[in-house]
Scaffold this motif. Structure first.
Motif, PDB file in Angstrom:
ATOM      1  N   CYS A 174      -0.387   1.535 -18.594  1.00 50.53           N
ATOM      2  CA  CYS A 174       0.967   1.209 -18.147  1.00 50.53           C
ATOM      3  C   CYS A 174       1.945   2.331 -18.487  1.00 50.53           C
ATOM      4  CB  CYS A 174       1.428  -0.099 -18.782  1.00 50.53           C
ATOM      5  SG  CYS A 174       0.671  -1.584 -18.079  1.00 50.53           S
ATOM      6  N   ILE A 175       1.896   2.848 -19.708  1.00 53.35           N
ATOM      7  CA  ILE A 175       2.838   3.901 -20.089  1.00 53.35           C
ATOM      8  C   ILE A 175       2.522   5.210 -19.365  1.00 53.35           C
ATOM      9  CG2 ILE A 175       3.761   5.252 -21.991  1.00 53.35           C
ATOM     10  CD1 ILE A 175       4.645   2.300 -21.894  1.00 53.35           C
ATOM     11  N   VAL A 294       0.936  -1.580 -11.842  1.00 48.04           N
ATOM     12  CA  VAL A 294      -0.402  -1.265 -12.325  1.00 48.04           C
ATOM     13  C   VAL A 294      -1.326  -2.459 -12.104  1.00 48.04           C
ATOM     14  CG1 VAL A 294      -1.772  -0.486 -14.288  1.00 48.04           C
ATOM     15  CG2 VAL A 294       0.632   0.214 -14.083  1.00 48.04           C
ATOM     16  N   VAL A 295      -2.452  -2.220 -11.424  1.00 46.53           N
ATOM     17  CA  VAL A 295      -3.441  -3.263 -11.155  1.00 46.53           C
ATOM     18  C   VAL A 295      -4.733  -2.899 -11.881  1.00 46.53           C
ATOM     19  CG1 VAL A 295      -4.729  -4.536  -9.390  1.00 46.53           C
ATOM     20  CG2 VAL A 295      -2.417  -3.681  -8.889  1.00 46.53           C
ATOM     21  N   GLU A 296      -5.186  -3.760 -12.757  1.00 45.38           N
ATOM     22  CA  GLU A 296      -6.436  -3.523 -13.464  1.00 45.38           C
ATOM     23  C   GLU A 296      -7.616  -3.839 -12.551  1.00 45.38           C
ATOM     24  OE1 GLU A 296      -8.126  -4.441 -17.908  1.00 45.38           O
ATOM     25  OE2 GLU A 296      -7.253  -6.124 -16.797  1.00 45.38           O
ATOM     26  N   GLU A 332       4.769  -7.220  -3.008  1.00 46.09           N
ATOM     27  CA  GLU A 332       6.166  -7.510  -3.334  1.00 46.09           C
ATOM     28  C   GLU A 332       6.625  -6.693  -4.541  1.00 46.09           C
ATOM     29  OE1 GLU A 332       9.100 -11.279  -4.470  1.00 46.09           O
ATOM     30  OE2 GLU A 332       6.948 -11.598  -4.148  1.00 46.09           O
ATOM     31  N   ALA A 333       5.752  -6.577  -5.533  1.00 46.29           N
ATOM     32  CA  ALA A 333       6.116  -5.818  -6.732  1.00 46.29           C
ATOM     33  C   ALA A 333       6.380  -4.355  -6.420  1.00 46.29           C
ATOM     34  CB  ALA A 333       5.017  -5.939  -7.772  1.00 46.29           C
ATOM     35  N   THR A 351       5.320  -3.303 -13.677  1.00 51.84           N
ATOM     36  CA  THR A 351       4.636  -4.581 -13.519  1.00 51.84           C
ATOM     37  C   THR A 351       3.140  -4.363 -13.689  1.00 51.84           C
ATOM     38  OG1 THR A 351       6.304  -5.221 -11.881  1.00 51.84           O
ATOM     39  CG2 THR A 351       4.349  -6.618 -12.048  1.00 51.84           C
ATOM     40  N   PHE A 352       2.504  -5.250 -14.452  1.00 51.45           N
ATOM     41  CA  PHE A 352       1.061  -5.141 -14.699  1.00 51.45           C
ATOM     42  C   PHE A 352       0.350  -6.400 -14.230  1.00 51.45           C
ATOM     43  CE2 PHE A 352      -2.600  -6.057 -17.472  1.00 51.45           C
ATOM     44  CZ  PHE A 352      -3.397  -4.968 -17.138  1.00 51.45           C
TER      45      PHE A 352
END
Length: 365
Positions: A174-175, A294-296, A332-333, A351-352
């Protein structure tokens, strides 16, 4: 300038660094843009190129460096030798103490982190400009160089991420993604900051590089987007981009060994990255707004939120772009900015989405 970041939380230490290097004039093999499309500039009577790996894994410890590279590297050489005989903090102190001339040390800033059994430990040199070694306390950060905007917004994001239940790998992704997003909306390369970022987590027992990340630069309403990947293998950073269809390999020989040997061993892996759907995270960097999503993926080809992008050729061009399929909530994010209620100004939004198995239809984009 450079931007190296280190923070400590819950007995882990996290490090991130950009790859920009400032020269009096650009080397002949330089590109005019970074993998993320940032343009090299000469607003400070110098030129900036994307080519350095500023996190150096020495085995027992990992070091982040900024400032005069030749001076920092001499300190690293001494540190590597000192680590044979004594623990990291004492070795770090000795390498700095024995450097001559001492006045040259004002031109560098360093942070060193290492596993120490019950927790990870870190200290910085010259982090506050005072020319001394300072321990990194829990829930604090060292921000080596960078603009005031980088420092303030990043600290806000770290505070938010560390309050979540995210794992160390998720927090780092994320960072890193937030740092990477800065250059999508403003050309900080002219200020000596930018290019591909890399990161690592130091746990109580080991040094772990970041997961594999695919960054996707997207604009609201566009179907085709650009993609950039970052992977670290054997202490070497590989960056591939559809912007100009390039591959960059960045390393510090103190931790990687001869680069020709590394290239020979990893040749086929490098060539197949863009067609390989095995990524730990996919990060959407929205152009036009400070939005980072961010999508894991955990190495899966598809999840509940995303089907891994397909590489497509742009008609009449030698560039590659991406076709995407994502869930409505991810879409949307990536397009909805965060507006501050008190001022009405747009604020950076991170957003994660944690990995979930593929179950439903997705929105084609």
């Amino acid at each position: 300038m450079t931007f190296v970041l280190a923070w400590k939380h819950a007995k882990h230490v996290y490090l991130c660094a950009d790859s920009a290097v400032t020269y009096p004039s650009l080397p002949p093999d330089s590109d005019l843009t970074t993998a993320f499309g940032e343009n090299s500039g000469d607003s400070t009577n110098s030129l900036v190129d994307e080519r350095a790996m500023k996190l150096v894994n020495l085995g027992q410890a990992i070091v982040g460096l900024c400032g005069d590279y030749s001076i920092a590297r001499r300190v690293l050489l001494a540190l590597r030798d000192e680590l044979i005989h004594q623990p990291p903090k004492e070795a770090f102190s000795a390498a700095l103490r024995d450097y001559e001339p001492q006045d040259d040390l004002r031109k560098i800033k360093l942070v060193i982190a290492w596993p120490q059994g019950t927790e990870a430990v870190a200290c910085g040199y010259n982090a506050d400009g005072g020319g001394r070694i300072e321990d990194l306390e829990s829930d604090h950060a060292f921000r080596l160089s960078g603009t005031s905007m980088h420092r303030e917004l990043t600290i806000e994001a770290i505070a938010k991420v560390t309050k979540s239940a995210a794992t160390p790998a998720q927090q780092l992704a994320c960072i890193l993604s937030l740092l990477q997003s800065y250059g999508v909306n403003r050309n900080y390369l002219q200020e000596g900051i930018g290019g591909a970022y890399c990161g690592a987590v130091v746990t109580p027992s080991e040094i772990k590089w970041q997961g594999d990340i695919m960054y996707i630069i997207t604009q609201p309403g566009q179907y085709l987007t650009h993609a950039i990947t970052t992977r670290i293998r054997d202490n070497v950073l590989t960056v591939q981009t559809t912007i100009g269809s390039r591959t960059k390999v960045m390393a510090e020989l103190l931790s990687s060994g001869p680069l020709d040997d590394w290239l020979s061993e990893h040749k086929f892996e490098i060539e197949g990255v863009m067609s390989d759907y095995s990524f730990d995270f996919v990060s959407f960097l929205t152009a036009g707004y400070p939005i980072c999503t961010v999508v894991e993926m955990n190495g899966a080809e598809k999840s509940a939120d995303l089907r891994m992008p397909k590489v497509v050729a742009v008609l009449g061009s030698d560039e590659l772009q991406m076709e995407l399929e994502m869930s409505a909530r991810v879409r949307e994010a990536t397009v909805q900015p965060s507006i501050a209620e008190d001022s009405g100004t747009v604020r950076p939004k991170l957003t994660f989405f944690e990995f979930a198995p593929h179950q439903c239809e997705m929105t084609v984009r």
